[in-house]
Motif scaffolding. Structure first.
Motif, PDB file in Angstrom:
ATOM      1  N   ASP A  27      -6.659  10.075   3.176  1.00  0.00           N
ATOM      2  CA  ASP A  27      -5.828   8.971   3.661  1.00  0.00           C
ATOM      3  C   ASP A  27      -4.890   9.507   4.721  1.00  0.00           C
ATOM      4  N   GLU A  34       1.339   4.806   1.188  1.00  0.00           N
ATOM      5  CA  GLU A  34       0.782   5.560   2.306  1.00  0.00           C
ATOM      6  C   GLU A  34       0.958   7.061   2.169  1.00  0.00           C
ATOM      7  N   THR A  61      -8.537   1.917   1.870  1.00  0.00           N
ATOM      8  CA  THR A  61      -8.732   3.072   1.003  1.00  0.00           C
ATOM      9  C   THR A  61      -9.112   4.333   1.762  1.00  0.00           C
ATOM     10  N   GLY A  62      -9.082   4.317   3.083  1.00  0.00           N
ATOM     11  CA  GLY A  62      -9.401   5.515   3.855  1.00  0.00           C
ATOM     12  C   GLY A  62     -10.864   5.896   3.729  1.00  0.00           C
ATOM     13  N   ASN A  70     -10.634  11.237  -1.799  1.00  0.00           N
ATOM     14  CA  ASN A  70     -10.099  10.323  -0.801  1.00  0.00           C
ATOM     15  C   ASN A  70      -9.298  11.067   0.259  1.00  0.00           C
ATOM     16  N   ARG A  94       0.843  -1.193   0.000  1.00  0.00           N
ATOM     17  CA  ARG A  94       0.000   0.000   0.000  1.00  0.00           C
ATOM     18  C   ARG A  94       0.877   1.242   0.000  1.00  0.00           C
TER      19      ARG A  94
END
Length: 461
Positions: free
Chosen positions: A283, A65, A351-352, A281, A63
């Protein structure tokens, strides 16, 4: 101690943080980390490429970040869970790409592999001979006799991330060239900014609410009125179910737009990103590197609940909010054409938090303000490392990072999307707001930007 090029070391940990690091400064290009999961030296499909536009592998093994800054030091981080790497995957290539200039202008370029559980450094490689390269393979994780190893590689590419990715079998989309727009004049700012420092007095409950459903006390109690929903929102818009994510593009698009204080706005219209859907999104980092204490430890333990939301105003004059509070999840195919995909209460969802906006109805939007609040678990955004990314289905992604929070704020205005002379414009806000006594977080956003809704207390199911 830095490894020499070609050296390798056994990786004893299974949960890793791979940090790409460098020093920022005048003339230094932005740098991005990426990873490719390989079978027999090539990707199986474009889905095996993890980078800023495709931030998570379907297996959950890798992932992206995002970036963190500490003074001039910058890191872009990949989280790697070796236990979740599919058996067919033999190697994970760890790469870097420079945006707009070569790596000869990037000081302090290095890659560090850390044990994600305790922050112990497993491996480090410092690149010291970069010149005209615009992409680098700095290292790789690979299987050897039932164990995982890290090798320092240091192989450069003059053809950028596109050339590197293509070498491993990625189908790269043709680049777009978005046209930025100037920041609106100061007179267009909807309301004065809140004070930059100082702590507000403990607020009281709003007077004469229409209804007073109880709100559960937060695990870390703070002096704040109950969250609110606007009384104006029709009841029919207060229900919804989490939607499906937007389909993956057929080709991998490597272009992106990064908004900054000096270049805070971009036109979606001029770069062709005004049809289909656009996913917004949020994150955030789950813990600080090498530390399991403090604010990030709470995030890792699932104690902090951030809520993404949006105020909207349509061209017919209707206004409202999309948020988890009061189950006002919105709708994608009827007004307000905005839908909250779900409520990530711990930061554990890969995916937040996400909002989806239906750009096929862009002419119905007058303005949309995306914001975030701390619902529970922390008294401010201090220490948070967060990135906001807008993913138009047919345009380049637009991203920006939040600055460090230096005030006692639990609400932040993220991005303002407006119709301006036929253009759909995204503007970076990144404004931490301070509620006045007796005013909820949502009301503070409303007042700051002049929305004019009437608010009542609400809770989340």
């Amino acid at each position: 101690m830095s490894m020499i090029k070609g050296a390798n070391v056994v990786v004893p940990a299974r949960s890793l943080r791979v940090e790409l690091g460098w020093r920022s400064g005048p003339g230094v290009p932005d740098v991005d980390a990426s990873a490719l999961l390989l079978v027999s030296g090539r990707v199986r499909s474009d889905a095996d490429f993890v980078f800023y536009n495709q931030p998570a592998h379907a297996s959950g093994a890798v992932r992206h970040e995002g970036k963190r800054t500490s003074g001039p030091a910058v890191t872009d981080t990949l989280a790697v869970d070796l236990a979740r790497v599919e058996p067919a995957v033999e190697k994970i290539v760890l790469a870097a790409s420079a945006d707009g200039a070569s790596f000869g202008r990037v000081p302090g370029l290095c890659i560090r592999v850390l044990d994600a559980d305790d922050g112990t450094e497993v491996a480090r490689y410092d690149s010291q001979d970069a010149t005209v390269e615009t992409a680098f393979i700095l290292g790789e994780l690979y299987r050897r006799q039932g164990a995982w190893k890290f090798r320092a590689v240091g192989q450069g590419y003059g053809s950028g991330l596109a050339g590197l990715a293509t070498d491993f079998g990625i189908t790269v989309d043709a680049p777009r060239h978005p046209a930025p727009v100037p920041r609106p004049s100061a007179s267009a700012d909807p309301a004065p900014r809140p004070p930059a420092s100082g702590n507000p007095a403990p607020p009281s409950r709003p007077s004469a609410p229409v209804s007073r459903p109880s709100v559960p006390a937060p695990r870390n109690p703070v002096a704040t009125p109950p969250p609110a929903v606007p009384r104006d929102v029709p009841a029919g818009r207060r229900t919804g179910t989490p939607g499906s994510p937007a389909p993956a593009p057929r080709k991998v698009a490597l272009t992106k737009v990064t908004l900054t204080k000096n270049a805070p706005s971009v036109s979606l219209t001029k770069q062709g990103g005004t049809s289909g859907t656009m996913r917004v999104n949020l994150d955030w980092t789950s813990r600080s590197a090498g530390s399991g204490r403090g604010w990030f430890a709470k995030l890792a333990a699932g104690d902090v609940d951030l809520d993404l939301g949006a105020l909207y105003e349509l061209t017919d004059g209707s206004k409202g909010v999309v948020q988890a509070l009061g189950n006002t999840f919105g709708s994608l195919h009827r007004p307000p054409y905005i839908h909250l995909d779900g409520d990530d209460r711990t930061g554990a969802v890969a995916t937040g938090e996400n909002l989806t906006i239906n750009l096929d109805h862009k002419d119905r939007f007058r303005r949309i303000l995306v914001f975030v609040t701390i619902y529970d678990g922390a008294t401010s955004f201090a220490g948070l490392q967060a990135t906001v990314t807008l993913y138009p289905q047919h345009g380049a992604p637009v991203d920006f990072s939040l600055d460090a929070c230096t005030v006692n704020s639990r609400v932040c205005a993220l991005a303002l999307i407006t119709q301006e002379h036929g253009d759909l414009v995204v503007r970076r806000e990144a404004r931490y707001l301070l509620p006045q006594p007796g005013v909820t977080h949502q009301e503070t956003v409303d007042t700051t930007y002049g929305w004019g809704l009437t608010w009542t207390p609400a809770r989340k199911d």
